[in-house]
Motif scaffolding. Structure first.
Motif, PDB file in Angstrom:
ATOM      1  N   MET A   1       0.848  -1.194   0.000  1.00 52.95           N
ATOM      2  CA  MET A   1       0.000   0.000   0.000  1.00 52.95           C
ATOM      3  C   MET A   1       0.889   1.252   0.000  1.00 52.95           C
ATOM      4  O   MET A   1       1.755   1.388   0.860  1.00 52.95           O
ATOM      5  N   LYS A   2       0.647   2.142  -0.985  1.00 54.71           N
ATOM      6  CA  LYS A   2       1.536   3.295  -1.185  1.00 54.71           C
ATOM      7  C   LYS A   2       1.334   4.421  -0.162  1.00 54.71           C
ATOM      8  O   LYS A   2       0.228   4.645   0.290  1.00 54.71           O
ATOM      9  N   ASN A   3       2.404   5.128   0.120  1.00 56.45           N
ATOM     10  CA  ASN A   3       2.347   6.363   0.919  1.00 56.45           C
ATOM     11  C   ASN A   3       1.892   6.190   2.357  1.00 56.45           C
ATOM     12  O   ASN A   3       1.561   7.159   3.015  1.00 56.45           O
ATOM     13  N   ILE A   4       1.840   4.966   2.819  1.00 60.81           N
ATOM     14  CA  ILE A   4       1.454   4.779   4.212  1.00 60.81           C
ATOM     15  C   ILE A   4       2.715   4.478   4.996  1.00 60.81           C
ATOM     16  O   ILE A   4       3.374   3.477   4.753  1.00 60.81           O
ATOM     17  N   LYS A   5       3.071   5.386   5.869  1.00 61.27           N
ATOM     18  CA  LYS A   5       4.324   5.208   6.612  1.00 61.27           C
ATOM     19  C   LYS A   5       4.042   5.047   8.098  1.00 61.27           C
ATOM     20  O   LYS A   5       4.387   4.057   8.700  1.00 61.27           O
ATOM     21  N   LEU A   6       3.373   6.056   8.661  1.00 61.03           N
ATOM     22  CA  LEU A   6       3.212   6.077  10.118  1.00 61.03           C
ATOM     23  C   LEU A   6       2.174   5.071  10.608  1.00 61.03           C
ATOM     24  O   LEU A   6       2.252   4.610  11.731  1.00 61.03           O
ATOM     25  N   VAL A   7       1.197   4.760   9.780  1.00 54.95           N
ATOM     26  CA  VAL A   7       0.135   3.852  10.227  1.00 54.95           C
ATOM     27  C   VAL A   7       0.470   2.389   9.912  1.00 54.95           C
ATOM     28  O   VAL A   7      -0.195   1.483  10.394  1.00 54.95           O
ATOM     29  N   LYS A   8       1.494   2.197   9.123  1.00 54.05           N
ATOM     30  CA  LYS A   8       1.823   0.861   8.622  1.00 54.05           C
ATOM     31  C   LYS A   8       2.322  -0.086   9.718  1.00 54.05           C
ATOM     32  O   LYS A   8       3.043   0.345  10.615  1.00 54.05           O
ATOM     33  N   SER A   9       1.982  -1.357   9.613  1.00 52.39           N
ATOM     34  CA  SER A   9       2.379  -2.329  10.630  1.00 52.39           C
ATOM     35  C   SER A   9       3.878  -2.403  10.900  1.00 52.39           C
ATOM     36  O   SER A   9       4.310  -2.198  12.019  1.00 52.39           O
ATOM     37  N   ASN A  10       4.660  -2.734   9.886  1.00 55.84           N
ATOM     38  CA  ASN A  10       6.120  -2.801  10.047  1.00 55.84           C
ATOM     39  C   ASN A  10       6.580  -3.719  11.165  1.00 55.84           C
ATOM     40  O   ASN A  10       7.642  -3.489  11.743  1.00 55.84           O
ATOM     41  N   GLY A  11       5.755  -4.668  11.550  1.00 53.47           N
ATOM     42  CA  GLY A  11       6.128  -5.566  12.648  1.00 53.47           C
ATOM     43  C   GLY A  11       6.211  -4.869  14.004  1.00 53.47           C
ATOM     44  O   GLY A  11       6.650  -5.449  14.989  1.00 53.47           O
ATOM     45  N   LYS A  12       5.788  -3.595  14.067  1.00 53.09           N
ATOM     46  CA  LYS A  12       5.831  -2.832  15.329  1.00 53.09           C
ATOM     47  C   LYS A  12       4.794  -3.381  16.299  1.00 53.09           C
ATOM     48  O   LYS A  12       3.839  -4.037  15.917  1.00 53.09           O
ATOM     49  N   ASP A  13       4.998  -3.058  17.576  1.00 52.32           N
ATOM     50  CA  ASP A  13       3.969  -3.393  18.564  1.00 52.32           C
ATOM     51  C   ASP A  13       2.678  -2.692  18.180  1.00 52.32           C
ATOM     52  O   ASP A  13       2.710  -1.606  17.603  1.00 52.32           O
ATOM     53  N   ARG A  14       1.545  -3.264  18.578  1.00 53.70           N
ATOM     54  CA  ARG A  14       0.270  -2.613  18.306  1.00 53.70           C
ATOM     55  C   ARG A  14       0.120  -1.395  19.209  1.00 53.70           C
ATOM     56  O   ARG A  14       0.535  -1.419  20.361  1.00 53.70           O
ATOM     57  N   THR A  15      -0.468  -0.349  18.664  1.00 49.07           N
ATOM     58  CA  THR A  15      -0.681   0.873  19.449  1.00 49.07           C
ATOM     59  C   THR A  15      -1.772   0.648  20.489  1.00 49.07           C
ATOM     60  O   THR A  15      -2.808   0.040  20.192  1.00 49.07           O
TER      61      THR A  15
END
Ligand code: PEP
Ligand code: MN
Length: 270
Positions: A1-15
Protein backbone atom coordinates in the motif's frame (compact mmCIF):
# COMPACT_ATOMS: atom_id res chain seq x y z
CA UNK A 1 0.00 0.00 0.00
CA UNK A 2 1.54 3.30 -1.18
CA UNK A 3 2.35 6.36 0.92
CA UNK A 4 1.45 4.78 4.21
CA UNK A 5 4.32 5.21 6.61
CA UNK A 6 3.21 6.08 10.12
CA UNK A 7 0.14 3.85 10.23
CA UNK A 8 1.82 0.86 8.62
CA UNK A 9 2.38 -2.33 10.63
CA UNK A 10 6.12 -2.80 10.05
CA UNK A 11 6.13 -5.57 12.65
CA UNK A 12 5.83 -2.83 15.33
CA UNK A 13 3.97 -3.39 18.56
CA UNK A 14 0.27 -2.61 18.31
CA UNK A 15 -0.68 0.87 19.45
CA UNK A 16 -2.60 1.15 22.70
CA UNK A 17 -4.37 4.34 23.74
CA UNK A 18 -4.95 5.10 27.39
CA UNK A 19 -7.90 7.20 28.51
CA UNK A 20 -8.18 7.16 32.29
CA UNK A 21 -8.60 3.52 33.34
CA UNK A 22 -9.38 2.34 29.81
CA UNK A 23 -6.69 1.15 27.40
CA UNK A 24 -7.94 0.86 23.84
CA UNK A 25 -6.04 -1.82 21.93
CA UNK A 26 -5.28 -3.80 25.09
CA UNK A 27 -8.50 -5.11 26.65
CA UNK A 28 -11.75 -5.24 24.70
CA UNK A 29 -13.60 -1.90 24.91
CA UNK A 30 -17.28 -1.12 24.58
CA UNK A 31 -18.42 2.40 23.72
CA UNK A 32 -22.15 3.03 24.13
CA UNK A 33 -24.67 5.83 24.34
CA UNK A 34 -27.26 7.72 22.36
CA UNK A 35 -26.84 8.78 18.76
CA UNK A 36 -27.57 12.37 19.82
CA UNK A 37 -27.42 14.22 23.10
CA UNK A 38 -31.05 15.35 23.43
CA UNK A 39 -31.26 16.60 27.01
CA UNK A 40 -29.43 16.30 30.32
CA UNK A 41 -32.04 13.88 31.67
CA UNK A 42 -31.87 11.61 28.59
CA UNK A 43 -28.07 11.55 28.51
CA UNK A 44 -27.62 10.87 32.21
CA UNK A 45 -30.25 8.10 32.29
CA UNK A 46 -28.55 6.38 29.35
CA UNK A 47 -25.02 6.98 30.68
CA UNK A 48 -25.91 5.40 34.02
CA UNK A 49 -27.55 2.41 32.32
CA UNK A 50 -24.66 1.70 29.95
CA UNK A 51 -22.14 2.10 32.76
CA UNK A 52 -24.09 -0.37 34.91
CA UNK A 53 -24.17 -2.82 31.97
CA UNK A 54 -20.39 -2.63 31.62
CA UNK A 55 -19.63 0.00 28.94
CA UNK A 56 -16.17 1.58 29.22
CA UNK A 57 -16.85 4.85 27.37
CA UNK A 58 -19.89 7.02 26.69
CA UNK A 59 -20.75 8.21 23.18
CA UNK A 60 -23.19 10.95 22.17
CA UNK A 61 -23.35 13.49 19.36
CA UNK A 62 -23.62 17.21 20.09
CA UNK A 63 -22.94 18.16 16.46
CA UNK A 64 -24.97 15.96 14.12
CA UNK A 65 -24.07 15.80 10.43
CA UNK A 66 -27.64 15.12 9.16
CA UNK A 67 -28.61 14.36 5.56
CA UNK A 68 -31.39 16.98 5.78
CA UNK A 69 -30.85 20.56 6.97
CA UNK A 70 -34.29 20.36 8.62
CA UNK A 71 -33.41 17.33 10.79
CA UNK A 72 -32.22 17.76 14.39
CA UNK A 73 -28.69 19.16 14.18
CA UNK A 74 -27.62 18.54 17.78
CA UNK A 75 -27.40 20.78 20.84
CA UNK A 76 -23.86 22.03 20.14
CA UNK A 77 -22.15 23.62 23.15
CA UNK A 78 -25.08 22.75 25.44
CA UNK A 79 -24.74 19.11 24.36
CA UNK A 80 -21.04 19.13 25.19
CA UNK A 81 -21.74 20.52 28.65
CA UNK A 82 -24.29 17.75 29.19
CA UNK A 83 -21.73 15.13 28.14
CA UNK A 84 -19.21 16.59 30.59
CA UNK A 85 -21.83 16.34 33.35
CA UNK A 86 -22.61 12.73 32.38
CA UNK A 87 -18.89 12.01 32.61
CA UNK A 88 -18.66 13.47 36.08
CA UNK A 89 -21.72 11.51 37.25
CA UNK A 90 -20.62 8.14 35.83
CA UNK A 91 -16.84 8.46 35.47
CA UNK A 92 -17.14 7.30 31.83
CA UNK A 93 -14.84 9.11 29.39
CA UNK A 94 -16.70 10.75 26.51
CA UNK A 95 -16.48 10.24 22.73
CA UNK A 96 -18.15 12.91 20.59
CA UNK A 97 -18.09 13.99 16.97
CA UNK A 98 -16.49 17.18 15.72
CA UNK A 99 -17.51 18.39 12.27
CA UNK A 100 -15.87 21.79 11.88
CA UNK A 101 -12.13 22.52 12.05
CA UNK A 102 -12.89 25.77 13.92
CA UNK A 103 -14.43 23.79 16.79
CA UNK A 104 -11.64 21.27 17.36
CA UNK A 105 -9.63 23.11 20.02
CA UNK A 106 -12.51 24.04 22.29
CA UNK A 107 -14.37 20.72 21.87
CA UNK A 108 -11.25 19.09 23.38
CA UNK A 109 -12.13 20.79 26.67
CA UNK A 110 -15.30 18.67 26.90
CA UNK A 111 -14.45 15.44 25.07
CA UNK A 112 -11.94 12.72 25.83
CA UNK A 113 -11.97 11.30 22.29
CA UNK A 114 -12.84 13.24 19.14
CA UNK A 115 -14.88 11.35 16.55
CA UNK A 116 -14.53 12.06 12.85
CA UNK A 117 -17.67 10.80 11.12
CA UNK A 118 -18.00 8.93 7.85
CA UNK A 119 -19.01 12.06 5.94
CA UNK A 120 -15.86 13.86 7.06
CA UNK A 121 -13.31 11.08 6.73
CA UNK A 122 -11.64 12.90 3.85
CA UNK A 123 -12.12 16.43 5.18
CA UNK A 124 -8.40 17.06 5.11
CA UNK A 125 -8.46 20.38 6.95
CA UNK A 126 -10.43 18.75 9.77
CA UNK A 127 -7.99 15.81 9.83
CA UNK A 128 -5.01 18.17 10.07
CA UNK A 129 -6.67 20.10 12.88
CA UNK A 130 -7.34 16.99 14.98
CA UNK A 131 -3.77 15.95 14.23
CA UNK A 132 -2.57 18.95 16.25
CA UNK A 133 -4.43 18.30 19.51
CA UNK A 134 -3.55 15.90 22.35
CA UNK A 135 -6.89 14.03 22.36
CA UNK A 136 -7.22 10.61 20.70
CA UNK A 137 -9.21 10.55 17.46
CA UNK A 138 -11.77 7.91 16.48
CA UNK A 139 -11.71 7.93 12.68
CA UNK A 140 -14.74 6.34 11.06
CA UNK A 141 -14.49 4.77 7.63
CA UNK A 142 -15.90 6.87 4.81
CA UNK A 143 -19.02 5.19 3.44
CA UNK A 144 -17.49 5.08 -0.06
CA UNK A 145 -13.89 4.53 0.98
CA UNK A 146 -11.37 1.80 0.41
CA UNK A 147 -9.06 0.65 3.17
CA UNK A 148 -6.19 2.48 1.43
CA UNK A 149 -8.10 5.77 1.40
CA UNK A 150 -9.06 5.32 5.03
CA UNK A 151 -5.51 4.56 6.14
CA UNK A 152 -4.26 7.59 4.23
CA UNK A 153 -6.65 9.69 6.31
CA UNK A 154 -5.21 8.21 9.51
CA UNK A 155 -1.80 9.08 8.06
CA UNK A 156 -2.90 12.74 7.71
CA UNK A 157 -3.70 12.85 11.44
CA UNK A 158 -0.50 11.12 12.51
CA UNK A 159 1.60 13.24 10.17
CA UNK A 160 0.51 16.35 12.10
CA UNK A 161 1.85 14.80 15.29
CA UNK A 162 -1.10 12.97 16.87
CA UNK A 163 -0.31 9.24 17.14
CA UNK A 164 -3.56 8.37 18.97
CA UNK A 165 -5.83 7.20 16.16
CA UNK A 166 -8.54 4.54 16.52
CA UNK A 167 -10.13 3.18 13.32
CA UNK A 168 -13.86 2.45 13.32
CA UNK A 169 -15.52 0.27 10.66
CA UNK A 170 -19.13 1.50 10.29
CA UNK A 171 -20.26 -0.03 7.02
CA UNK A 172 -20.02 1.01 3.41
CA UNK A 173 -22.60 1.71 0.70
CA UNK A 174 -23.34 -1.21 -1.58
CA UNK A 175 -26.32 -2.20 -3.76
CA UNK A 176 -27.95 -3.85 -0.70
CA UNK A 177 -30.86 -1.93 0.76
CA UNK A 178 -32.17 -4.22 3.51
CA UNK A 179 -29.38 -3.00 5.77
CA UNK A 180 -28.55 0.72 6.02
CA UNK A 181 -24.93 -0.05 5.07
CA UNK A 182 -22.94 -3.21 4.47
CA UNK A 183 -20.78 -3.83 7.52
CA UNK A 184 -17.40 -4.91 6.17
CA UNK A 185 -16.14 -7.24 8.86
CA UNK A 186 -13.30 -8.39 6.61
CA UNK A 187 -11.87 -4.92 7.23
CA UNK A 188 -11.00 -6.01 10.78
CA UNK A 189 -8.48 -8.78 10.02
CA UNK A 190 -7.31 -6.82 6.96
CA UNK A 191 -6.48 -3.79 9.10
CA UNK A 192 -4.72 -6.00 11.62
CA UNK A 193 -2.38 -6.99 8.79
CA UNK A 194 -1.95 -3.47 7.48
CA UNK A 195 -1.69 -1.27 10.57
CA UNK A 196 -0.70 -1.21 14.23
CA UNK A 197 -3.67 1.04 15.09
CA UNK A 198 -6.62 -0.28 17.13
CA UNK A 199 -9.76 -1.20 15.18
CA UNK A 200 -13.29 -1.04 16.52
CA UNK A 201 -16.63 -1.85 14.88
CA UNK A 202 -19.93 0.09 14.87
CA UNK A 203 -22.74 -2.33 13.94
CA UNK A 204 -25.39 0.32 14.72
CA UNK A 205 -24.62 2.42 11.64
CA UNK A 206 -23.30 -0.71 9.91
CA UNK A 207 -26.74 -2.33 9.83
CA UNK A 208 -29.24 0.38 10.79
CA UNK A 209 -31.40 -2.30 12.43
CA UNK A 210 -31.54 -2.98 16.16
CA UNK A 211 -32.40 -6.65 15.50
CA UNK A 212 -29.08 -7.28 13.72
CA UNK A 213 -26.71 -5.58 16.13
CA UNK A 214 -26.09 -8.43 18.55
CA UNK A 215 -25.09 -10.90 15.82
CA UNK A 216 -22.75 -8.37 14.21
CA UNK A 217 -21.19 -7.44 17.55
CA UNK A 218 -20.39 -11.06 18.29
CA UNK A 219 -19.02 -11.54 14.78
CA UNK A 220 -16.79 -8.49 15.29
CA UNK A 221 -15.44 -9.93 18.55
CA UNK A 222 -14.74 -13.25 16.81
CA UNK A 223 -13.08 -11.39 13.93
CA UNK A 224 -10.51 -9.81 16.23
CA UNK A 225 -11.84 -6.28 16.77
CA UNK A 226 -10.43 -4.26 19.67
CA UNK A 227 -13.85 -2.93 20.60
CA UNK A 228 -17.37 -1.96 19.65
CA UNK A 229 -19.43 1.19 19.44
CA UNK A 230 -23.18 0.72 19.96
CA UNK A 231 -26.10 3.18 20.07
CA UNK A 232 -28.38 2.84 23.10
CA UNK A 233 -31.50 4.84 23.99
CA UNK A 234 -33.80 4.46 27.01
CA UNK A 235 -36.80 5.08 24.73
CA UNK A 236 -35.79 4.26 21.13
CA UNK A 237 -39.22 5.12 19.68
CA UNK A 238 -38.75 8.73 20.81
CA UNK A 239 -35.08 9.12 19.83
CA UNK A 240 -34.38 12.29 17.81
CA UNK A 241 -31.98 10.46 15.50
CA UNK A 242 -31.30 6.86 14.44
CA UNK A 243 -34.23 5.39 16.40
CA UNK A 244 -34.38 2.21 14.27
CA UNK A 245 -30.91 1.15 15.33
CA UNK A 246 -30.97 2.01 19.04
CA UNK A 247 -30.84 -0.83 21.58
CA UNK A 248 -32.72 -0.49 24.84
CA UNK A 249 -30.60 -0.57 28.02
CA UNK A 250 -31.83 -4.13 28.74
CA UNK A 251 -30.90 -5.35 25.27
CA UNK A 252 -27.52 -3.69 25.69
CA UNK A 253 -26.91 -5.32 29.08
CA UNK A 254 -27.69 -8.75 27.66
CA UNK A 255 -25.39 -8.04 24.69
CA UNK A 256 -22.49 -7.05 26.97
CA UNK A 257 -22.81 -10.33 28.89
CA UNK A 258 -22.43 -12.24 25.61
CA UNK A 259 -19.57 -10.02 24.40
CA UNK A 260 -17.69 -10.61 27.65
CA UNK A 261 -18.10 -14.38 27.44
CA UNK A 262 -17.03 -14.49 23.81
CA UNK A 263 -14.07 -12.17 24.27
CA UNK A 264 -12.75 -14.20 27.20
CA UNK A 265 -13.17 -17.36 25.11
CA UNK A 266 -11.27 -15.66 22.27
CA UNK A 267 -8.48 -14.94 24.76
CA UNK A 268 -8.15 -18.68 25.46
CA UNK A 269 -7.54 -19.35 21.75
CA UNK A 270 -4.47 -17.09 21.54
C1 PEP B 1 -22.64 8.64 14.68
O1 PEP B 1 -21.76 7.93 15.21
O2 PEP B 1 -23.66 9.05 15.26
C2 PEP B 1 -22.53 8.92 13.22
C3 PEP B 1 -23.15 9.96 12.67
O3 PEP B 1 -21.82 7.99 12.59
P1 PEP B 1 -21.36 7.89 11.04
O4 PEP B 1 -20.46 9.06 10.82
O5 PEP B 1 -20.67 6.57 11.01
O6 PEP B 1 -22.61 7.92 10.21
MN1 MN C 1 -26.22 7.69 14.86
Amino acid sequence: MKNIKLVKSNGKDRTTIKIGEVEIGKGFVVIAGPCSVESEEQTIIIAEKVKEAGAHLLRGGAFKPRSSPYAFQGLGLEGLKILARARSVTGLPVVTEVIDPRDVTWVCEFADILQIGTRNMQNFSLLKEVGRVPNPVLLKRGMYSTLAEWLNCAEYIMNEGNPKVILCERGIRTFETYTRNTLDLSAVPSLRELTHLPVIVDPSHGTGRASLIEAMCLAAVAGGADGLMVEVHHNPAEALSDKEQALTPDQFASLVRKINKLSSFMGTLQ
